[in-house]
Motif scaffolding. Sequence first.
Motif, PDB file in Angstrom:
ATOM      1  N   SER A 195       0.720 -10.540  -9.756  1.00  0.00           N
ATOM      2  CA  SER A 195       0.245 -11.808 -10.320  1.00  0.00           C
ATOM      3  C   SER A 195      -0.731 -12.524  -9.392  1.00  0.00           C
ATOM      4  N   LEU A 196      -0.762 -12.152  -8.121  1.00  0.00           N
ATOM      5  CA  LEU A 196      -1.635 -12.795  -7.142  1.00  0.00           C
ATOM      6  C   LEU A 196      -2.992 -12.109  -7.014  1.00  0.00           C
ATOM      7  N   LEU A 197      -3.132 -10.961  -7.668  1.00  0.00           N
ATOM      8  CA  LEU A 197      -4.347 -10.166  -7.525  1.00  0.00           C
ATOM      9  C   LEU A 197      -5.374 -10.516  -8.587  1.00  0.00           C
ATOM     10  N   ASP A 198      -6.614 -10.537  -8.171  1.00  0.00           N
ATOM     11  CA  ASP A 198      -7.719 -10.816  -9.073  1.00  0.00           C
ATOM     12  C   ASP A 198      -8.064  -9.546  -9.852  1.00  0.00           C
ATOM     13  N   ASN A 199      -8.203  -9.666 -11.147  1.00  0.00           N
ATOM     14  CA  ASN A 199      -8.587  -8.557 -12.022  1.00  0.00           C
ATOM     15  C   ASN A 199      -7.583  -7.407 -12.058  1.00  0.00           C
ATOM     16  N   TYR A 200      -6.362  -7.645 -11.662  1.00  0.00           N
ATOM     17  CA  TYR A 200      -5.353  -6.591 -11.776  1.00  0.00           C
ATOM     18  C   TYR A 200      -4.818  -6.615 -13.201  1.00  0.00           C
ATOM     19  N   TYR A 201      -4.728  -5.463 -13.800  1.00  0.00           N
ATOM     20  CA  TYR A 201      -4.224  -5.383 -15.160  1.00  0.00           C
ATOM     21  C   TYR A 201      -3.222  -4.236 -15.256  1.00  0.00           C
ATOM     22  N   VAL A 202      -2.320  -4.368 -16.165  1.00  0.00           N
ATOM     23  CA  VAL A 202      -1.275  -3.366 -16.358  1.00  0.00           C
ATOM     24  C   VAL A 202      -1.835  -2.253 -17.230  1.00  0.00           C
ATOM     25  N   ASP A 203      -1.736  -1.037 -16.714  1.00  0.00           N
ATOM     26  CA  ASP A 203      -2.146   0.141 -17.472  1.00  0.00           C
ATOM     27  C   ASP A 203      -1.270   1.317 -17.069  1.00  0.00           C
ATOM     28  N   ASP A 204      -1.710   2.531 -17.355  1.00  0.00           N
ATOM     29  CA  ASP A 204      -0.909   3.707 -17.035  1.00  0.00           C
ATOM     30  C   ASP A 204      -0.692   3.901 -15.544  1.00  0.00           C
ATOM     31  N   ASN A 205      -1.568   3.344 -14.700  1.00  0.00           N
ATOM     32  CA  ASN A 205      -1.415   3.459 -13.253  1.00  0.00           C
ATOM     33  C   ASN A 205      -0.506   2.389 -12.659  1.00  0.00           C
ATOM     34  N   SER A 206      -0.128   1.410 -13.445  1.00  0.00           N
ATOM     35  CA  SER A 206       0.741   0.352 -12.938  1.00  0.00           C
ATOM     36  C   SER A 206       2.063   0.967 -12.495  1.00  0.00           C
ATOM     37  N   GLY A 207       2.484   0.561 -11.341  1.00  0.00           N
ATOM     38  CA  GLY A 207       3.720   1.107 -10.791  1.00  0.00           C
ATOM     39  C   GLY A 207       3.493   2.377  -9.999  1.00  0.00           C
ATOM     40  N   SER A 208       2.216   2.832  -9.904  1.00  0.00           N
ATOM     41  CA  SER A 208       1.912   4.013  -9.100  1.00  0.00           C
ATOM     42  C   SER A 208       2.104   3.681  -7.630  1.00  0.00           C
ATOM     43  N   VAL A 209       2.537   4.678  -6.900  1.00  0.00           N
ATOM     44  CA  VAL A 209       2.764   4.505  -5.468  1.00  0.00           C
ATOM     45  C   VAL A 209       2.022   5.592  -4.704  1.00  0.00           C
ATOM     46  N   PRO A 210       1.701   5.332  -3.462  1.00  0.00           N
ATOM     47  CA  PRO A 210       1.962   4.088  -2.756  1.00  0.00           C
ATOM     48  C   PRO A 210       1.058   2.961  -3.242  1.00  0.00           C
ATOM     49  N   PHE A 211       1.595   1.778  -3.219  1.00  0.00           N
ATOM     50  CA  PHE A 211       0.864   0.564  -3.527  1.00  0.00           C
ATOM     51  C   PHE A 211       0.849  -0.221  -2.225  1.00  0.00           C
ATOM     52  N   ILE A 212      -0.306  -0.279  -1.597  1.00  0.00           N
ATOM     53  CA  ILE A 212      -0.467  -0.821  -0.255  1.00  0.00           C
ATOM     54  C   ILE A 212      -1.061  -2.218  -0.374  1.00  0.00           C
ATOM     55  N   VAL A 213      -0.391  -3.205   0.199  1.00  0.00           N
ATOM     56  CA  VAL A 213      -0.807  -4.597   0.030  1.00  0.00           C
ATOM     57  C   VAL A 213      -0.939  -5.262   1.397  1.00  0.00           C
ATOM     58  N   LEU A 214      -2.166  -5.613   1.753  1.00  0.00           N
ATOM     59  CA  LEU A 214      -2.408  -6.430   2.940  1.00  0.00           C
ATOM     60  C   LEU A 214      -2.498  -7.855   2.430  1.00  0.00           C
ATOM     61  N   ASP A 215      -1.422  -8.595   2.613  1.00  0.00           N
ATOM     62  CA  ASP A 215      -1.250  -9.908   1.984  1.00  0.00           C
ATOM     63  C   ASP A 215      -2.415 -10.845   2.258  1.00  0.00           C
ATOM     64  N   GLY A 216      -2.959 -11.381   1.153  1.00  0.00           N
ATOM     65  CA  GLY A 216      -4.053 -12.321   1.237  1.00  0.00           C
ATOM     66  C   GLY A 216      -5.421 -11.662   1.315  1.00  0.00           C
ATOM     67  N   TYR A 217      -5.467 -10.354   1.481  1.00  0.00           N
ATOM     68  CA  TYR A 217      -6.729  -9.641   1.639  1.00  0.00           C
ATOM     69  C   TYR A 217      -7.014  -8.710   0.461  1.00  0.00           C
ATOM     70  N   PHE A 218      -6.191  -7.660   0.314  1.00  0.00           N
ATOM     71  CA  PHE A 218      -6.412  -6.711  -0.764  1.00  0.00           C
ATOM     72  C   PHE A 218      -5.152  -5.891  -1.022  1.00  0.00           C
ATOM     73  N   ALA A 219      -5.163  -5.220  -2.163  1.00  0.00           N
ATOM     74  CA  ALA A 219      -4.115  -4.257  -2.503  1.00  0.00           C
ATOM     75  C   ALA A 219      -4.822  -2.980  -2.929  1.00  0.00           C
ATOM     76  N   LYS A 220      -4.195  -1.855  -2.673  1.00  0.00           N
ATOM     77  CA  LYS A 220      -4.769  -0.569  -3.036  1.00  0.00           C
ATOM     78  C   LYS A 220      -3.705   0.298  -3.673  1.00  0.00           C
ATOM     79  N   VAL A 221      -4.054   0.847  -4.820  1.00  0.00           N
ATOM     80  CA  VAL A 221      -3.175   1.808  -5.486  1.00  0.00           C
ATOM     81  C   VAL A 221      -3.582   3.188  -5.003  1.00  0.00           C
ATOM     82  N   GLY A 222      -2.618   3.912  -4.441  1.00  0.00           N
ATOM     83  CA  GLY A 222      -2.879   5.272  -3.983  1.00  0.00           C
ATOM     84  C   GLY A 222      -3.347   5.337  -2.548  1.00  0.00           C
ATOM     85  N   TYR A 223      -3.366   6.583  -2.057  1.00  0.00           N
ATOM     86  CA  TYR A 223      -3.704   6.829  -0.660  1.00  0.00           C
ATOM     87  C   TYR A 223      -4.172   8.277  -0.569  1.00  0.00           C
ATOM     88  N   ASP A 224      -5.310   8.486   0.061  1.00  0.00           N
ATOM     89  CA  ASP A 224      -5.904   9.811   0.183  1.00  0.00           C
ATOM     90  C   ASP A 224      -5.432  10.462   1.480  1.00  0.00           C
TER      91      ASP A 224
END
Length: 140
Positions: free
Chosen positions: A74-103
Amino acid sequence: MKKVLLVLLLLLTGCSREPQYYLYLYYAKTCPVCHSFIENVIPKLEDKYGNEMKIVKYDIDEEASLEAYAKTCSLLDNYYVDDNSGSVPFIVLDGYFAKVGYDLENEDMIVQAIYDAIDGKELSNELTNIYKFKEGKTFH
């Protein structure tokens, strides 16, 4: 008396401070990519930031983690629920950014992205599935 004041001052300055940065990791126990992040990236962040960064891990399969996950989203800009929602890892640097997935092949890219975000630099355009926090919003 000076010695007593000096000892008190040393004790007070040695007290732990609140961390400056918070990293939240939503993971699954059965996810090998998540475990790679935990084993390879988190130690680098701990080495660089020490007590300045608090790292909190949430097992996405535990019901208690779902509330934190929903709050984060709810704190993320332009985040929307889709088929990738709940995908992990979900990496969140609080106040900066969130990233779905990891290479796995480019772990240094996510480490550098975290360093850059904290240093106020732009994130690499090579990063995908990045969501910025809404202005002035943080989890903690």
